[in-house]
Design a protein around this motif. Structure first.
Motif, PDB file in Angstrom:
ATOM      1  N   LEU A 104       0.817  -1.205   0.000  1.00 28.82           N
ATOM      2  CA  LEU A 104       0.000   0.000   0.000  1.00 28.82           C
ATOM      3  C   LEU A 104       0.856   1.262   0.000  1.00 28.82           C
ATOM      4  N   LEU A 105       1.975   1.225   0.694  1.00 27.13           N
ATOM      5  CA  LEU A 105       2.795   2.428   0.847  1.00 27.13           C
ATOM      6  C   LEU A 105       3.341   2.919  -0.485  1.00 27.13           C
ATOM      7  N   TRP A 124      -4.607  13.699   1.366  1.00 27.75           N
ATOM      8  CA  TRP A 124      -5.266  12.408   1.278  1.00 27.75           C
ATOM      9  C   TRP A 124      -4.542  11.344   2.097  1.00 27.75           C
ATOM     10  N   ARG A 125      -3.245  11.467   2.232  1.00 27.69           N
ATOM     11  CA  ARG A 125      -2.514  10.542   3.104  1.00 27.69           C
ATOM     12  C   ARG A 125      -2.938  10.742   4.561  1.00 27.69           C
ATOM     13  N   ALA A 126      -3.143  11.998   4.956  1.00 30.58           N
ATOM     14  CA  ALA A 126      -3.592  12.280   6.321  1.00 30.58           C
ATOM     15  C   ALA A 126      -4.998  11.744   6.557  1.00 30.58           C
ATOM     16  N   GLN A 152       0.870  11.230  -4.071  1.00 26.53           N
ATOM     17  CA  GLN A 152       2.039  12.064  -3.842  1.00 26.53           C
ATOM     18  C   GLN A 152       1.720  13.540  -4.093  1.00 26.53           C
ATOM     19  N   GLY A 153       2.713  14.397  -3.819  1.00 26.68           N
ATOM     20  CA  GLY A 153       2.579  15.823  -4.091  1.00 26.68           C
ATOM     21  C   GLY A 153       1.812  16.559  -3.026  1.00 26.68           C
ATOM     22  N   PRO A 154       1.657  17.877  -3.207  1.00 21.85           N
ATOM     23  CA  PRO A 154       0.944  18.697  -2.218  1.00 21.85           C
ATOM     24  C   PRO A 154      -0.490  18.232  -1.979  1.00 21.85           C
ATOM     25  N   GLU A 155      -1.211  17.882  -3.049  1.00 17.06           N
ATOM     26  CA  GLU A 155      -2.583  17.389  -2.888  1.00 17.06           C
ATOM     27  C   GLU A 155      -2.604  16.012  -2.234  1.00 17.06           C
TER      28      GLU A 155
END
Length: 299
Positions: A154-155, A167-169, A160-163
């Motif tokens: 999954l990792l 979504w990771r949070a 990626q990136g600013p956006e």
């Protein structure tokens, strides 16, 4: 458009499985078409045209499930089961985890405020397909499709990136809530897979038009059926047909479905379309190519 097209998985799914002599002869005498692009998305795009171009599968299936896809931009947030291992977190299941409707709704309740605070509405018209309703102007990172994520770490597929940071949070907060949820505790005690993560994918708005040269589709796959409905192929009409065999893993099962099509060819064409891009065109007149030796395997 061929009278019948069989949609098939990647040929590697049948690795080591021999061809029956009659099928081996038919494929050896058939026309090998130029390879198409690999992947299930590219495979379906060979048979469906979307305007504007793209692959907003969340909106497409939302329209099938709830009929309200025109109201928002959509993102699938399907339930997933992830198993931590020494190299990361392996995704073992996405969507079809055998959830009961009441289990899905119970899991959603504590997640809805999390996404609601971010401006997204979370809902699940079916237990296997969860959706986020997004503002039409929302900017999103690139999300990996389920076929790329399933079975992988999954990792390596986190946006990626600013956006992507946002979504990771959100995913991390959702995972904490799911880990402690009573529904998952009960499922673990019963030996059932838990919902301990989400799979974001398929972002976009409902297409203005979906077209296909086919007249009908036979499939149990909701993504393909949703495309067919938007293209006006539900119910099927007389004419060229798409027959979905992408979930088969035993080559004899494919041959059992292929033989009736070969027997009824007449002047029509039967086409095999594999998800790795390999394609064959079969016609009745090819049987006179007696100089071609039978194929032993698909490779």
């Amino acid at each position: 458009m061929p009278a019948l097209t069989l949609l098939l998985p990647e040929r590697r799914r049948f690795a080591g499985q021999p061809l029956a002599p009659d099928i081996g002869k038919a494929l050896a005498r058939a026309d090998r078409l130029p390879d198409g692009e690999t992947g299930e998305r590219a495979q379906l795009l060979r048979h469906f045209g979307l305007l504007p171009r793209g692959w907003p599968m969340a909106a497409i299936t939302r329209q099938h499930d709830a009929g309200d896809a025109h109201l928002h931009q959509w993102l699938r947030a399907d339930p997933a089961h992830v198993r931590p291992d020494i190299n990361g977190a392996r995704v073992l299941a996405i969507g079809e985890l055998g959830l009961e409707p009441q289990e899905a709704q119970a899991l959603l309740r504590p997640l809805q405020p999390v996404f609601g605070d971010a401006g997204f509405q979370l809902s699940a018209p079916t237990p296997a397909r969860w959706y986020l309703a997004l503002p039409l102007e929302a900017k999103l990172p690139e999300f990996s499709p389920p076929e790329a994520v399933l079975g992988d770490d999954l990792l390596t597929h986190l946006p990626q990136g600013p956006e992507g940071r946002r979504w990771r949070a959100l995913l991390n907060e959702a995972q904490v809530i799911l880990h402690n949820h009573p529904v998952n505790q009960a499922r673990a005690a019963a030996g059932k897979p838990t919902v301990n993560s989400l799979c974001f994918w398929g972002a976009g708005r409902l297409p203005d038009h979906v077209r296909s040269a086919a007249s009908g589709v036979s499939s149990g796959d909701v993504e393909l059926l949703s495309l067919a409905k938007l293209a006006g192929l539900d119910p099927p009409r007389e004419g060229a047909q798409l027959f979905d065999l992408r979930r088969l893993r035993q080559w004899p099962d494919v041959e059992a479905r292929l033989r009736p099509g070969l027997a009824e060819l007449g002047h029509d064409e039967l086409q095999l379309d594999f998800a790795d891009g390999a394609r064959w065109s079969l016609r009745s007149g090819q049987r006179w190519r007696l100089w071609r030796s039978a194929m032993a395997t698909l490779a």
